[in-house]
Design a protein around this motif. Structure first.
Motif, short mmCIF file in Angstrom:
data_model
loop_
_atom_site.label_atom_id
_atom_site.label_comp_id
_atom_site.label_asym_id
_atom_site.label_seq_id
_atom_site.Cartn_x
_atom_site.Cartn_y
_atom_site.Cartn_z
N LYS A 1 0.85 -1.19 0.00
CA LYS A 1 0.00 0.00 0.00
C LYS A 1 0.88 1.24 0.00
O LYS A 1 2.07 1.19 0.37
CB LYS A 1 -0.94 0.01 1.21
CG LYS A 1 -0.26 0.18 2.55
CD LYS A 1 -1.28 0.20 3.67
CE LYS A 1 -0.67 0.49 5.03
NZ LYS A 1 0.33 -0.50 5.44
N SER A 2 0.29 2.35 -0.38
CA SER A 2 0.97 3.64 -0.38
C SER A 2 0.18 4.59 0.51
O SER A 2 -1.04 4.68 0.42
CB SER A 2 1.07 4.19 -1.80
OG SER A 2 1.82 5.39 -1.82
N GLU A 3 0.90 5.29 1.39
CA GLU A 3 0.25 6.12 2.41
C GLU A 3 0.96 7.45 2.51
O GLU A 3 2.18 7.55 2.34
CB GLU A 3 0.32 5.38 3.75
CG GLU A 3 -0.42 6.03 4.89
CD GLU A 3 -0.37 5.16 6.14
OE1 GLU A 3 -1.44 4.74 6.62
OE2 GLU A 3 0.75 4.90 6.62
N GLN A 4 0.19 8.49 2.77
CA GLN A 4 0.80 9.80 3.03
C GLN A 4 0.68 10.11 4.52
O GLN A 4 -0.31 9.75 5.17
CB GLN A 4 0.17 10.89 2.19
CG GLN A 4 -1.31 11.11 2.41
CD GLN A 4 -1.84 12.25 1.53
OE1 GLN A 4 -1.12 13.18 1.18
NE2 GLN A 4 -3.11 12.16 1.16
N THR A 5 1.69 10.78 5.04
CA THR A 5 1.76 11.08 6.47
C THR A 5 2.25 12.49 6.68
O THR A 5 3.20 12.94 6.03
CB THR A 5 2.72 10.11 7.19
OG1 THR A 5 2.25 8.77 7.01
CG2 THR A 5 2.80 10.42 8.67
N PHE A 6 1.59 13.19 7.60
CA PHE A 6 2.03 14.51 8.03
C PHE A 6 2.41 14.40 9.50
O PHE A 6 1.66 13.87 10.32
CB PHE A 6 0.92 15.55 7.86
CG PHE A 6 1.24 16.88 8.50
CD1 PHE A 6 2.30 17.65 8.05
CD2 PHE A 6 0.47 17.36 9.55
CE1 PHE A 6 2.59 18.87 8.64
CE2 PHE A 6 0.75 18.58 10.14
CZ PHE A 6 1.82 19.34 9.68
N LYS A 7 3.61 14.89 9.84
CA LYS A 7 4.06 14.91 11.23
C LYS A 7 4.38 16.34 11.64
O LYS A 7 5.05 17.06 10.90
CB LYS A 7 5.30 14.03 11.42
CG LYS A 7 5.03 12.53 11.25
CD LYS A 7 6.25 11.71 11.67
CE LYS A 7 6.00 10.22 11.52
NZ LYS A 7 7.11 9.40 12.07
N GLY B 1 -1.80 9.75 -5.32
CA GLY B 1 -1.05 10.00 -6.54
C GLY B 1 0.44 10.02 -6.25
O GLY B 1 0.91 9.47 -5.25
N GLU B 2 1.18 10.69 -7.13
CA GLU B 2 2.63 10.74 -7.01
C GLU B 2 3.11 11.84 -6.07
O GLU B 2 4.30 11.97 -5.82
CB GLU B 2 3.26 10.95 -8.39
CG GLU B 2 3.10 9.75 -9.31
CD GLU B 2 3.75 8.50 -8.74
OE1 GLU B 2 4.94 8.58 -8.33
OE2 GLU B 2 3.08 7.45 -8.67
N ALA B 3 2.20 12.64 -5.57
CA ALA B 3 2.53 13.71 -4.63
C ALA B 3 1.48 13.72 -3.52
O ALA B 3 0.35 13.26 -3.72
CB ALA B 3 2.58 15.06 -5.33
N PRO B 4 1.81 14.24 -2.34
CA PRO B 4 0.82 14.31 -1.26
C PRO B 4 -0.35 15.20 -1.63
O PRO B 4 -0.20 16.16 -2.38
CB PRO B 4 1.62 14.91 -0.10
CG PRO B 4 3.05 14.66 -0.43
CD PRO B 4 3.14 14.72 -1.90
N ASP B 5 -1.50 14.88 -1.10
CA ASP B 5 -2.70 15.69 -1.28
C ASP B 5 -3.21 16.07 0.11
O ASP B 5 -3.95 15.31 0.75
CB ASP B 5 -3.77 14.91 -2.04
CG ASP B 5 -5.04 15.73 -2.26
OD1 ASP B 5 -5.05 16.92 -1.85
OD2 ASP B 5 -6.01 15.19 -2.82
N PRO B 6 -2.81 17.23 0.62
CA PRO B 6 -3.18 17.62 1.99
C PRO B 6 -4.69 17.61 2.24
O PRO B 6 -5.12 17.42 3.39
CB PRO B 6 -2.61 19.03 2.12
CG PRO B 6 -1.47 19.06 1.15
CD PRO B 6 -1.94 18.23 -0.01
N GLN B 7 -5.50 17.78 1.21
CA GLN B 7 -6.95 17.84 1.39
C GLN B 7 -7.52 16.50 1.86
O GLN B 7 -8.64 16.45 2.39
CB GLN B 7 -7.62 18.27 0.10
CG GLN B 7 -7.30 19.70 -0.32
CD GLN B 7 -7.66 20.70 0.76
OE1 GLN B 7 -8.74 20.64 1.35
NE2 GLN B 7 -6.75 21.63 1.03
#
Length: 506
Positions: free
Chosen positions: A63-69, A89-95
């Protein structure tokens, strides 16, 4: 763990140590192996890095996951805000991140474009452990952090609290083979990636704002202050080991001084069967750094004085620089001892679990402490009548009052007292700087015999005399410094008692 919060202890390890840890009985468990490829993003002006935040995309093969710390919590160096969402996608989507993350992130990214900065490639083995009353995930990480053509190895053990008490992380770590090959590190992989990508030089960690609130008790206030001091030390001591950077030495020592001042200010409120040992051990750690700091200051002073000197100072500077190198190595040896890691981990465990309970309102304690410390400081005879030793003791008193004012500043957010607080801090800073320079001169003179021990007697006498002459002729002399210190002390005595202003509840 609470949603949106990560509680983690990171231990930097050598490859051999990481392999050894995988066989440690306290870290035994079922292996889960992962290959993690993580890309870190920031704006062209690195606004996330400047705010202590990271935004990443991670792929573990399934899986692919985005994370904000976000930055570490105000009460410790363990806790950070952490929010996850599926990658789109290939870049984070903060929304697509949770609302709490968006609230922190969106003001930083107004009209800003994200770009990839660094990538980590990590082979991770995780195990779920039961320790004390807690469930802990141990991650054995090895791999690289890469930015363009530059790369650095990564080798570390991460202990993350799944549920339970943070103190159990430290209790577990204390039973591991701590030392130079296994040491507490607060630098995240994202921070390392940013430093590599942006070619950032080391910047010493200075004292951060102490996030006290009027609702806190004395015990809670001390805990926040102690963690603040500990975070400053953790942000510097590994650079002392790595390079002997003078600013890292200085700020490590400042962190210890602030912590020792906090112990003194809070007194019996934080006294138990372990506190005396902690105070003695922190004093020893600070003393181990003092010779290196003193010689750094001396060399800077003499290098500056040498520019105006008529006589040749090359031999003197060569000798002093050799002494600086020797003192730095000795400081590095002291900080690499396993006893320091035991102190760091044991002290943090005490803060998290065993700190004595003191329920007095912090605001009342702060006002009383500031008033009492000022009365004690300003009741002095004329400073020009005092010995160097007595002036040094006065400097320590002023430093403790200055630290107290800085610690408690956040309790007085009203604008009415802001001007008075700044003037008070400025006067105390001037007093400390002037008396500090008097002390530096005295130390340099007192240690001349020690500085030249081992040299041929005639050569040593000549260098010692040259050093004394440069010290006496360059920069403000003792008389002028004491006059300035006296004026600063008068301003401290005359300053309004800003701690009597009403505290605004937040």
């Amino acid at each position: 763990m609470a949603e949106g919060q990560e509680t983690e202890l990171k231990l930097a390890a050598s490859p051999a140590m990481l392999a050894q840890l995988r066989e440690h009985p306290l870290l035994a468990g079922k292996d889960t192996a992962l290959t993690l490829v993580t890309r870190y993003f920031d704006t062209p002006d690195a606004i996330l890095h400047r705010h202590g935040a990271t935004l990443r995309l991670r792929d573990d093969g399934t899986k692919s996951e985005q994370t904000f710390k976000s930055t570490a919590g105000s009460d410790s160096s363990l806790r950070r805000g952490e929010w996850n969402a599926p990658a789109t996608g290939e870049a984070p989507d903060p929304q697509t991140l949770p609302a709490a993350a968006r609230k922190l992130l969106e003001p930083l990214l107004v009209d800003a474009r994200l770009r990839p900065l660094a990538t980590t490639r990590i082979e991770r083995i995780t195990r779920r452990l039961k320790f004390g009353t807690s469930t802990i995930e141990a991650a054995f990480d090895s791999g690289t952090v890469e930015a363009g053509r530059r790369s650095e190895p990564v080798c570390e053990l991460e202990l993350e609290l799944v549920d339970g008490e943070a103190a159990d992380l430290f209790a577990l770590a204390r039973q591991l083979p701590l030392g130079p090959e296994l040491a507490w590190s607060t630098e995240s992989k994202g921070e390392r990636g940013h430093a590599l990508a942006l070619k950032l030089p080391f910047t010493a960690a200075r004292a951060g704002e102490v996030a006290l609130t009027p609702a806190m008790t004395v015990a809670e206030g001390f805990q926040v202050i102690a963690w603040n001091c500990l975070a400053q030390f953790l942000g510097n001591y590994r650079e002392v080991l790595a390079s002997g950077d003078p600013d890292a030495v200085h700020q490590s020592r400042v962190a210890i001084r602030r912590l020792r001042a906090a112990f003194s200010l809070f007194g019996d409120h934080v006294t138990d069967e372990r506190s005396a040992a902690f105070r003695a051990e922190w004093k020893a750690a600070g003393d181990a750094l003092s010779p290196a700091r003193d010689i750094h200051v001396l060399v800077e002073r003499i290098e500056s004085a040498a520019q105006d000197a008529k006589d040749d100072t090359l031999d003197l500077l060569k000798h002093l620089r050799a002494q600086r190198k020797k003192a730095t190595r000795e400081a590095q040896t002291a900080l690499s001892d396993p006893a320091l890691q035991q102190l760091l981990i044991g002290f943090a465990e005490w803060l998290e679990h065993d700190l004595p309970s003191a329920s007095e309102p912090l605001s009342e304690f702060a006002a009383r402490t500031l008033a009492r410390r000022r009365r004690k400081l300003v009741k002095q005879p004329a400073l020009d009548k005092l010995s160097d030793e007595t002036l040094h003791e006065l400097r320590i008193q002023g430093k403790k009052l200055r630290y107290a004012a800085e610690f408690f500043d956040a309790l007085y957010p009203d604008k009415k007292s802001a001007k008075e607080r700044r003037a008070f801090a400025k006067a105390l800073g001037k007093l400390q700087d002037c008396l500090g320079s008097v002390h530096d001169i005295a130390v340099a003179h007192d240690q001349r015999e020690h500085l030249f021990a081992g040299k041929e007697p005639i050569a040593a006498a000549g260098l010692s005399a040259q050093l004394a002459e440069l010290l006496d002729k360059h920069g403000p002399g003792r008389k002028r410094l004491i006059k300035s210190a006296s004026k600063a002390l008068d301003r401290v005595a005359e300053a309004p008692a800003w701690w009597k202003f009403p505290i605004i509840e937040q």
